[in-house]
Design an enzyme around this catalytic site. Structure first.
Site, PDB file in Angstrom:
ATOM      1  N   VAL A 138      15.742 -18.935 -28.216  1.00 13.65           N
ATOM      2  CA  VAL A 138      16.639 -18.908 -29.369  1.00 13.65           C
ATOM      3  C   VAL A 138      16.228 -17.829 -30.366  1.00 13.65           C
ATOM      4  O   VAL A 138      17.042 -17.345 -31.157  1.00 13.65           O
ATOM      5  CB  VAL A 138      16.658 -20.305 -30.047  1.00 13.65           C
ATOM      6  CG1 VAL A 138      15.315 -20.615 -30.693  1.00 13.65           C
ATOM      7  CG2 VAL A 138      17.786 -20.438 -31.058  1.00 13.65           C
ATOM      8  N   LYS A 139      14.949 -17.431 -30.341  1.00 14.56           N
ATOM      9  CA  LYS A 139      14.440 -16.459 -31.305  1.00 14.56           C
ATOM     10  C   LYS A 139      15.008 -15.054 -31.076  1.00 14.56           C
ATOM     11  O   LYS A 139      14.906 -14.197 -31.963  1.00 14.56           O
ATOM     12  CB  LYS A 139      12.915 -16.413 -31.247  1.00 14.56           C
ATOM     13  CG  LYS A 139      12.240 -17.703 -31.682  1.00 14.56           C
ATOM     14  CD  LYS A 139      12.463 -17.997 -33.152  1.00 14.56           C
ATOM     15  CE  LYS A 139      11.615 -19.166 -33.616  1.00 14.56           C
ATOM     16  NZ  LYS A 139      11.744 -19.412 -35.055  1.00 14.56           N
ATOM     17  N   ASP A 140      15.578 -14.807 -29.912  1.00 16.97           N
ATOM     18  CA  ASP A 140      16.212 -13.505 -29.684  1.00 16.97           C
ATOM     19  C   ASP A 140      17.306 -13.251 -30.708  1.00 16.97           C
ATOM     20  O   ASP A 140      17.544 -12.110 -31.125  1.00 16.97           O
ATOM     21  CB  ASP A 140      16.822 -13.443 -28.275  1.00 16.97           C
ATOM     22  CG  ASP A 140      15.773 -13.504 -27.185  1.00 16.97           C
ATOM     23  OD1 ASP A 140      14.585 -13.335 -27.498  1.00 16.97           O
ATOM     24  OD2 ASP A 140      16.137 -13.739 -26.024  1.00 16.97           O
ATOM     25  N   ARG A 141      17.986 -14.322 -31.092  1.00 16.71           N
ATOM     26  CA  ARG A 141      19.084 -14.187 -32.059  1.00 16.71           C
ATOM     27  C   ARG A 141      18.574 -13.647 -33.397  1.00 16.71           C
ATOM     28  O   ARG A 141      19.158 -12.742 -33.983  1.00 16.71           O
ATOM     29  CB  ARG A 141      19.770 -15.534 -32.272  1.00 16.71           C
ATOM     30  CG  ARG A 141      20.498 -16.102 -31.062  1.00 16.71           C
ATOM     31  CD  ARG A 141      21.109 -17.445 -31.436  1.00 16.71           C
ATOM     32  NE  ARG A 141      21.740 -18.130 -30.323  1.00 16.71           N
ATOM     33  CZ  ARG A 141      23.042 -18.109 -30.040  1.00 16.71           C
ATOM     34  NH1 ARG A 141      23.860 -17.389 -30.782  1.00 16.71           N
ATOM     35  NH2 ARG A 141      23.525 -18.800 -29.021  1.00 16.71           N
TER      36      ARG A 141
END
Length: 567
Positions: A109-112
């Site tokens: 989710v941290k890619d966002r």
């Protein structure tokens, strides 16, 4: 709050002035100052405020092209998957769905948030390709940042605690990032990953900390994209959302959007035992270290808005890992440990929902990062999270305590001892390795004679460098009260383990705290010598182990003196 504007060829993009630590704290550019990650938020964003008055730019949901111009276009648009077997096992009446964020390009989710933080900072003129991006992280933000840095042309330095998996470190290095490991300590301690990151920023020219703990682009990307995806996928019908709180950006951004478009939706935060993030504070009574990665803190991150979270659920490491393994085995979802935390909380919270209602659970990352940890049976057994289904026949020594071993009194180094003196001391005392222990008692790592010599010969260290430059930060600890069977499991994978003992230490005012003392270093040879059949009768008798107080701690000042015999 005064909004800043950046003009492009076709539109004006509003940028929050508190986008970056560089903007808010000019002192940090020229001094050793650092910006705390738990300062009160100064952002004026409020639910229900017209978008025209928002201090933030709005990023609409993009349509996925048939051919991607680069891998960063594969961030977002993650699938929503129905949970079948686990939902039935817990007797849930509602529909249980998982938002699988590990389908993002970098696997979490941290890619966002990394993409949004970088692009917002670029639009604001704060950073440019060729600059150095530094970030303190538990790993996933670092991977997302390193991926974007590789594509866009930035130098990337990631500072992460040593408890984080080696899989994350290997991925970061493969992406070209430089990694710095720090002890697992309080966030405001000088050796913490946050403080070390700020120290590096003050030393490296043209470097920036985008600061996921404080950057409003973190929750806003979830407000603009993750939440909108959920609403689109569910046709606007969402009754409950469960998510963990690391920085808090995911749950804050999603919750704010839901409060506007689905005001009846219940927002549930999942918080690991040992963390202090949940409300009410009475939920955080259980103290201790957390093994689950990526969620939970000893401080409240600036971007976490707890006012939009309706309920909190606590989850133990054991429950988190066992649930993650169930998600893999029963639902085929190759998710990570914190996904297990969110699901373990969700199956309890969703009991209040009725038939026809819907609960969404955010699964933040994949099992790729934890192949050597909770996915591994031996690791689970070693840490007490899993028991063998079949009771095996164990040898006579299996359930004896580690304190039965006749260990030599420990030799330890303080971190200021240099490599040359460490070599002399180890050779003089006929030791192969020794723990490096801070004056506070914190075990920083292990230094071995072979590693010092190989590092110096390879040019990675100098004889004058402190031993902290050549220490192993991945090591196992075992308590005096643990069994030799547990030690045996550790030594199947590790060459040694540090034997520690917890003692209660009192201050002058009568207050006390727990401190870990190093009792010794144990190897497979020590265990083998103990269990040799000819020694069985003798070793089974009770005896008093040598006192740890008789050991030696070498400091730089002391090592300058002539080495004395015996200790």
């Amino acid at each position: 709050l005064k909004m800043a504007s950046v003009f492009t060829s076709n539109k004006t993009i509003r940028v929050c002035p508190f986008l970056n630590g560089d903007v808010e704290n000019q002192e940090a550019k020229s001094t050793s100052a650092w910006v705390q990650p738990n300062l009160p938020s100064k952002c004026t964003w409020k639910p229900g405020k017209p978008s025209s008055e928002s201090p933030h730019g709005y990023v609409p949901l993009p349509k996925e092209p048939k051919i991607l111009s680069n891998i960063m276009e594969k961030i977002g648009r993650t699938p929503l998957v129905r949970i079948n077997k686990i939902s039935k096992a817990y007797g849930l009446k509602c529909e249980l769905l998982a938002k699988c964020e590990y389908f993002n390009a970098g696997g979490s989710v941290k890619d966002r948030i990394t993409l949004r933080m970088i692009e917002d900072a670029e639009r604001a003129g704060l950073i440019k390709p060729g600059d150095t991006l530094i970030e303190p992280t538990s790993g996933n933000t670092g991977i997302g940042l390193a991926l974007a840095a590789a594509v866009k042309g930035y130098r990337c330095v990631i500072v992460l605690p040593e408890k984080m998996s080696m899989e994350k470190v290997d991925i970061l290095r493969a992406l070209g990032a430089e990694t710095v490991r720090t002890p697992c300590t309080k966030f405001d301690a000088p050796e913490s990953n946050i403080r070390v990151a700020w120290k590096l920023k003050n030393e490296i020219p043209n470097s920036h900390i985008l600061d996921q703990y404080r950057n409003p682009s973190n929750p806003m990307t979830h407000y603009d994209t993750t939440a909108e995806e959920i609403l689109e996928q569910c046709d606007g019908k969402v009754d409950m959302i469960v998510a963990g709180a690391g920085t808090g950006g995911t749950i804050t951004g999603i919750a704010r959007k839901m409060k506007e478009k689905c005001p009846e939706c219940i927002i549930v935060g999942a918080d690991p035992e040992g963390s202090m993030v949940a409300l009410p504070s009475s939920l955080n009574a259980k103290d201790g270290a957390m093994e689950v990665e990526g969620i939970g803190h000893e401080f409240i991150p600036t971007v976490l808005d707890r006012s939009v979270i309706d309920q909190w659920g606590k989850c133990s490491d054991r429950d988190s890992f066992l649930m993650a393994r169930r998600l893999i085995r029963e639902e085929g979802l190759l998710c990570g440990g914190s996904s297990g935390s969110a699901m373990a909380v969700a199956v309890k919270a969703a009991q209040q929902l009725k038939e026809g209602q819907r609960c969404i659970v955010i699964l933040p990352d994949s099992v790729r990062n934890y192949m050597s940890k909770f996915l591994n049976d031996k690791w689970m057994i070693k840490n007490g999270y899993l028991k063998k289904d079949i009771e095996e026949h164990h040898p006579w020594w299996w359930n004896l305590k580690v304190q039965k071993l006749n260990l030599l009194a420990p030799l330890t180094f303080l971190p200021d001892v240099n490599c040359q003196k460490a070599i002399e001391i180890l050779r003089e005392k006929a030791y192969d390795q020794a723990p490096v222990v801070a004056e506070s008692g914190l075990v920083l790592g292990m230094v071995t004679l072979s590693n010092i010599l190989s590092s110096v010969l390879a040019g990675h260290a100098q004889f004058s460098d402190p031993v902290t430059k050549v220490i192993y930060q991945q090591f196992s600890k075992i308590n005096l009260d643990d069994t030799l069977g547990k030690l045996s499991h550790i030594l199947e994978n590790d060459h040694f383990a540090i034997v520690v003992h917890d003692v209660e230490q009192y201050n002058a005012d009568g207050s006390s705290f727990m401190k870990q003392m190093v009792f010794g270093v144990v190897t497979a040879v020590d265990l083998l010598s103990f269990v040799t059949p000819k020694n069985k009768a003798q070793q089974l008798r009770d005896f008093t182990p040598k006192s740890a107080s008789s050991g030696r701690i070498f400091s730089m000042a002391e090592s300058e003196k002539k080495l004395t015999e015996g200790f």
